[in-house]
Write an enzyme that holds these catalytic residues in place. Structure first.
Site, short mmCIF file in Angstrom:
data_model
loop_
_atom_site.label_atom_id
_atom_site.label_comp_id
_atom_site.label_asym_id
_atom_site.label_seq_id
_atom_site.Cartn_x
_atom_site.Cartn_y
_atom_site.Cartn_z
N ASP A 133 0.86 -1.18 0.00
CA ASP A 133 0.00 0.00 0.00
C ASP A 133 0.89 1.23 0.00
O ASP A 133 2.00 1.21 0.53
CB ASP A 133 -0.91 0.02 1.23
CG ASP A 133 -1.98 -1.06 1.18
OD1 ASP A 133 -2.46 -1.37 0.08
OD2 ASP A 133 -2.33 -1.59 2.25
N ASP A 151 -7.01 -1.28 -4.86
CA ASP A 151 -8.12 -0.95 -3.96
C ASP A 151 -9.03 0.10 -4.60
O ASP A 151 -10.25 0.04 -4.46
CB ASP A 151 -7.60 -0.43 -2.62
CG ASP A 151 -6.76 -1.47 -1.87
OD1 ASP A 151 -6.96 -2.68 -2.09
OD2 ASP A 151 -5.89 -1.06 -1.07
#
Length: 177
Positions: A133, A151
């Site tokens: 991330d 995402d």
């Protein structure tokens, strides 16, 4: 092979063959784009530090999520990445085959976005046991958990599904009384 497996494979193959060609081409392009961005961002952030401010409220911050959304099911057990990735792949196959059976181009497109995001994160997780991330939004101590392009694809896909569902329910309400 059981009857269930045979019917599932037939249904899935038939459904996936109904996805429009242009949309199916998008799937590997989106997956490759996400994985390439994760690779480059991780490379840069490892060299220069764990976080780079882009503008107030937004940073590139390196994070590794061993769980699913917001760290749920976080585990360092060696089997966890395989279980989570397998589960994600099964969900993606079901979502893609369902979306392909719908006549709506919007739903087909949403299915591709959800599938691309899910598969990209599953592939990333299999690499080192965690999803990379890097998108970090917030203000001072109030921060949203870091996330990535995959995402975002999943979020947009789900939002489009909700729009299509709402649009369909409005058509039913207006047409039948």
């Amino acid at each position: 092979m059981s009857i269930f497996q045979s019917k599932f494979l037939d249904l899935t193959a038939t459904s996936l063959s109904q996805i429009r060609g242009g949309q199916l081409v998008m799937l590997p392009i989106l997956i490759a784009s996400d994985l390439l961005v994760k690779f480059k961002v991780e490379q840069i952030l490892t060299e220069v530090g764990a976080s780079i401010p882009i503008f107030p409220g937004f940073n590139f911050t390196l994070g590794h999520n061993r769980g699913v959304s917001f760290g749920i099911l976080d585990s360092t057990h060696w089997i966890a990445p395989y279980l989570l990735s397998s589960f994600a792949i099964v969900l993606v196959v079901f979502a893609l085959s369902w979306a392909a059976r719908q006549s709506s181009k919007l739903i087909n497109f949403a299915g591709i976005l959800v599938a691309a995001g899910g598969l990209a994160n599953a592939i990333d997780r299999l690499g080192d046991g965690a999803v990379t991330d890097y998108l970090d939004f917030g203000w001072q101590a109030l921060r949203w958990p870091t996330f990535n392009l995959a995402d975002v694809l999943i979020f947009i896909g789900v939002a489009l599904l909700l729009i299509a569902w709402r649009k369909g329910s409005q058509n039913l309400e207006g047409g039948e009384q």
